[in-house]
Design a protein around this motif. Structure first.
Motif, PDB file in Angstrom:
ATOM      1  N   ALA A   1      69.634  42.324  42.201  1.00 33.71           N
ATOM      2  CA  ALA A   1      68.487  43.135  41.832  1.00 33.71           C
ATOM      3  C   ALA A   1      68.016  42.665  40.456  1.00 33.71           C
ATOM      4  O   ALA A   1      68.739  41.982  39.733  1.00 33.71           O
ATOM      5  CB  ALA A   1      68.867  44.611  41.792  1.00 33.71           C
TER       6      ALA A   1
ATOM      7  N   VAL B   1      65.212  43.856  37.022  1.00 31.95           N
ATOM      8  CA  VAL B   1      64.161  44.634  36.363  1.00 31.95           C
ATOM      9  C   VAL B   1      63.813  43.929  35.062  1.00 31.95           C
ATOM     10  O   VAL B   1      64.586  43.110  34.558  1.00 31.95           O
ATOM     11  CB  VAL B   1      64.613  46.084  36.079  1.00 31.95           C
ATOM     12  CG1 VAL B   1      64.822  46.850  37.378  1.00 31.95           C
ATOM     13  CG2 VAL B   1      65.889  46.107  35.238  1.00 31.95           C
TER      14      VAL B   1
ATOM     15  N   LYS C   1      73.634  48.093  43.091  1.00 30.37           N
ATOM     16  CA  LYS C   1      72.374  47.491  42.658  1.00 30.37           C
ATOM     17  C   LYS C   1      71.189  48.433  42.856  1.00 30.37           C
ATOM     18  O   LYS C   1      70.329  48.563  41.985  1.00 30.37           O
ATOM     19  CB  LYS C   1      72.113  46.178  43.420  1.00 30.37           C
ATOM     20  CG  LYS C   1      73.170  45.123  43.260  1.00 30.37           C
ATOM     21  CD  LYS C   1      72.746  43.781  43.839  1.00 30.37           C
ATOM     22  CE  LYS C   1      72.381  43.835  45.303  1.00 30.37           C
ATOM     23  NZ  LYS C   1      73.540  44.204  46.163  1.00 30.37           N
ATOM     24  N   THR C   2      71.149  49.090  44.009  1.00 30.67           N
ATOM     25  CA  THR C   2      70.029  49.980  44.307  1.00 30.67           C
ATOM     26  C   THR C   2      70.009  51.168  43.366  1.00 30.67           C
ATOM     27  O   THR C   2      68.950  51.560  42.864  1.00 30.67           O
ATOM     28  CB  THR C   2      70.100  50.445  45.769  1.00 30.67           C
ATOM     29  OG1 THR C   2      69.956  49.318  46.626  1.00 30.67           O
ATOM     30  CG2 THR C   2      69.010  51.455  46.074  1.00 30.67           C
TER      31      THR C   2
ATOM     32  N   THR D   1      68.668  50.006  40.099  1.00 32.11           N
ATOM     33  CA  THR D   1      67.238  49.697  40.191  1.00 32.11           C
ATOM     34  C   THR D   1      66.403  50.966  40.166  1.00 32.11           C
ATOM     35  O   THR D   1      65.400  51.056  39.443  1.00 32.11           O
ATOM     36  CB  THR D   1      66.953  48.902  41.476  1.00 32.11           C
ATOM     37  OG1 THR D   1      67.699  47.681  41.466  1.00 32.11           O
ATOM     38  CG2 THR D   1      65.468  48.572  41.586  1.00 32.11           C
TER      39      THR D   1
ATOM     40  N   LEU E   1      63.550  52.039  37.427  1.00 26.68           N
ATOM     41  CA  LEU E   1      62.161  52.277  37.795  1.00 26.68           C
ATOM     42  C   LEU E   1      61.683  53.637  37.301  1.00 26.68           C
ATOM     43  O   LEU E   1      60.584  53.772  36.763  1.00 26.68           O
ATOM     44  CB  LEU E   1      61.994  52.187  39.312  1.00 26.68           C
ATOM     45  CG  LEU E   1      62.106  50.793  39.931  1.00 26.68           C
ATOM     46  CD1 LEU E   1      61.987  50.872  41.449  1.00 26.68           C
ATOM     47  CD2 LEU E   1      61.048  49.859  39.373  1.00 26.68           C
TER      48      LEU E   1
ATOM     49  N   MET F   1      59.714  46.375  38.199  1.00 25.87           N
ATOM     50  CA  MET F   1      60.520  45.930  39.333  1.00 25.87           C
ATOM     51  C   MET F   1      60.382  44.414  39.534  1.00 25.87           C
ATOM     52  O   MET F   1      59.287  43.867  39.478  1.00 25.87           O
ATOM     53  CB  MET F   1      60.030  46.664  40.577  1.00 25.87           C
ATOM     54  CG  MET F   1      60.534  46.135  41.892  1.00 25.87           C
ATOM     55  SD  MET F   1      62.123  46.826  42.327  1.00 25.87           S
ATOM     56  CE  MET F   1      62.203  46.388  44.062  1.00 25.87           C
TER      57      MET F   1
ATOM     58  N   SER G   1      63.101  42.961  41.951  1.00 25.16           N
ATOM     59  CA  SER G   1      63.637  43.036  43.303  1.00 25.16           C
ATOM     60  C   SER G   1      64.798  44.007  43.318  1.00 25.16           C
ATOM     61  O   SER G   1      65.425  44.272  42.289  1.00 25.16           O
ATOM     62  CB  SER G   1      64.107  41.663  43.788  1.00 25.16           C
ATOM     63  OG  SER G   1      64.669  41.756  45.091  1.00 25.16           O
ATOM     64  N   ASP G   2      65.100  44.477  44.516  1.00 27.47           N
ATOM     65  CA  ASP G   2      66.268  45.317  44.710  1.00 27.47           C
ATOM     66  C   ASP G   2      67.471  44.518  45.181  1.00 27.47           C
ATOM     67  O   ASP G   2      68.606  44.959  45.035  1.00 27.47           O
ATOM     68  CB  ASP G   2      65.935  46.401  45.741  1.00 27.47           C
ATOM     69  CG  ASP G   2      67.168  47.141  46.231  1.00 27.47           C
ATOM     70  OD1 ASP G   2      67.419  47.114  47.447  1.00 27.47           O
ATOM     71  OD2 ASP G   2      67.883  47.720  45.402  1.00 27.47           O
TER      72      ASP G   2
ATOM     73  N   ILE H   1      63.000  48.655  49.315  1.00 29.96           N
ATOM     74  CA  ILE H   1      64.327  49.003  48.810  1.00 29.96           C
ATOM     75  C   ILE H   1      65.073  49.728  49.922  1.00 29.96           C
ATOM     76  O   ILE H   1      64.597  50.736  50.450  1.00 29.96           O
ATOM     77  CB  ILE H   1      64.233  49.895  47.561  1.00 29.96           C
ATOM     78  CG1 ILE H   1      63.500  49.163  46.435  1.00 29.96           C
ATOM     79  CG2 ILE H   1      65.615  50.319  47.094  1.00 29.96           C
ATOM     80  CD1 ILE H   1      63.336  49.989  45.171  1.00 29.96           C
TER      81      ILE H   1
END
Length: 333
Positions: free
Chosen positions: A150, A152, A169-170, A173, A177, A183, A185-186, A211
């Motif tokens: 991921a 940012v 990771k999610t 993320t 956000l 962003m 990527s996730d 995501i």
């Protein structure tokens, strides 16, 4: 009778200056892929670097994709089937039992996917692993090197979060956000040469996919409570979130990487960072390289080594202090 005749459906995309086309016999496949590639959509173009073709067949005896002859090397160990490489032909071959086959011809920039009725409803399989593995192999030949991470960024400075599924990771993320970060990527990023003259000058390229969010992760964030009640897509074990529908269309196409954070989910109230050595980090990143064609695989490894030299790196035990995470990341920069 090798295949079933259906109308054809097409879309074209430009992924970081590389043009690709998707040609499929099922509109559901095209729509699922468009959800992933929506930010790269472009008008149809006569000349493309890559072409992906999906064809449904009657059963496992009528596949339009054949296993390449000769010696094949395993390059990845999937849960089902095989991912193997033919050195002489420069071809990557993927099988999912008798139900799906993929042939990626790197020299021609062509990917053929042959699948049966048994997996037609499994859009996750057809449009995620069976699409993504050939995509990263082809992009590698155009000096875009994949990184399972991921990412940012803030004011052009990036923090990347490598890790396998379930590492956190999610969660990180989403926390970034909602804290005002942009962003990248996730789950997947690409590394490219930032300068032709500097060995360690790298640029991180975004891949703003949907995501994939588990029920457990979604319930950690109040803004996702209504959204998580929606049904999952065919074959997906997680919910697909178009991040812009919740957090606004705020993402960056590229950034300069400054920090690597390797997350581990921890049952703790406060997150904790531990510095990592360059040797530790490189060992974590090496599995990103599919050992196919020698030259491009070596270049991929070289770019990962350059990334390690450029960045400060940390292991992060991810706690439940989501409100404090954006400020913690700002201090890392």
């Amino acid at each position: 009778m090798p295949s079933i005749s259906y109308p054809r459906y097409y879309r074209c995309y430009t992924v970081h200056d590389i043009r690709l086309a998707i040609d499929t016999d099922q509109p559901q496949i095209l729509e699922a892929l468009h959800t992933r590639l929506r930010h790269f959509s472009t008008d149809e173009m006569p000349q493309v670097a890559f072409r992906f073709t999906f064809d449904k067949v009657l059963d496992g005896t009528h596949h339009v994709v054949a296993r390449p002859p000769g010696t094949l090397r395993p390059v990845y160990d999937p849960p089902v089937g095989e991912v193997v490489y033919a050195d002489a032909a420069d071809q990557l071959y993927i099988s999912y039992g008798d139900h799906a086959r993929v042939l990626c011809d790197a020299r021609q920039g062509r990917v053929q996917v042959s699948y049966t009725e048994a997996v037609q409803a499994n859009l996750w399989l057809l449009t995620c692993p069976l699409f993504t593995i050939p995509l990263i192999e082809l992009l590698k030949r155009w000096q875009r090197y994949s990184l399972h991470a991921a990412g940012v960024c803030m004011d052009g400075a990036g923090i990347l979060m490598p890790g396998t599924s379930g590492a956190g990771k999610t969660t990180l993320t989403l926390a970034m956000l909602r804290g005002g970060w942009d962003m990248l990527s996730d789950d997947m990023l690409f590394l490219a040469h930032g300068s032709a003259y500097k060995r360690d000058d790298l640029q991180v390229l975004a891949f703003p996919d949907v995501i994939d969010v588990t029920d457990t992760t979604a319930h950690l964030f109040p803004e996702l409570q209504d959204w998580v009640e929606q049904p999952k897509g065919g074959g997906w074990s997680k919910h697909q979130l178009r991040f812009e529908s919740v957090y606004g269309n705020r993402f960056a196409w590229s950034c300069k990487p400054l920090v690597l954070v390797f997350p581990i989910v921890a049952e703790a109230p406060v997150s904790r960072l531990t510095p990592m050595t360059q040797d530790e980090v490189l060992l974590e990143l090496v599995p990103n390289v599919l050992l196919t064609e020698t030259a491009s695989s070596q270049q991929h490894l070289d770019r990962l080594a350059a990334l390690v030299r450029m960045c400060r790196s940390y292991r992060m035990a991810v706690g439940r202090d989501f409100e404090q995470m954006p400020e913690l990341f700002r201090r890392l920069l």
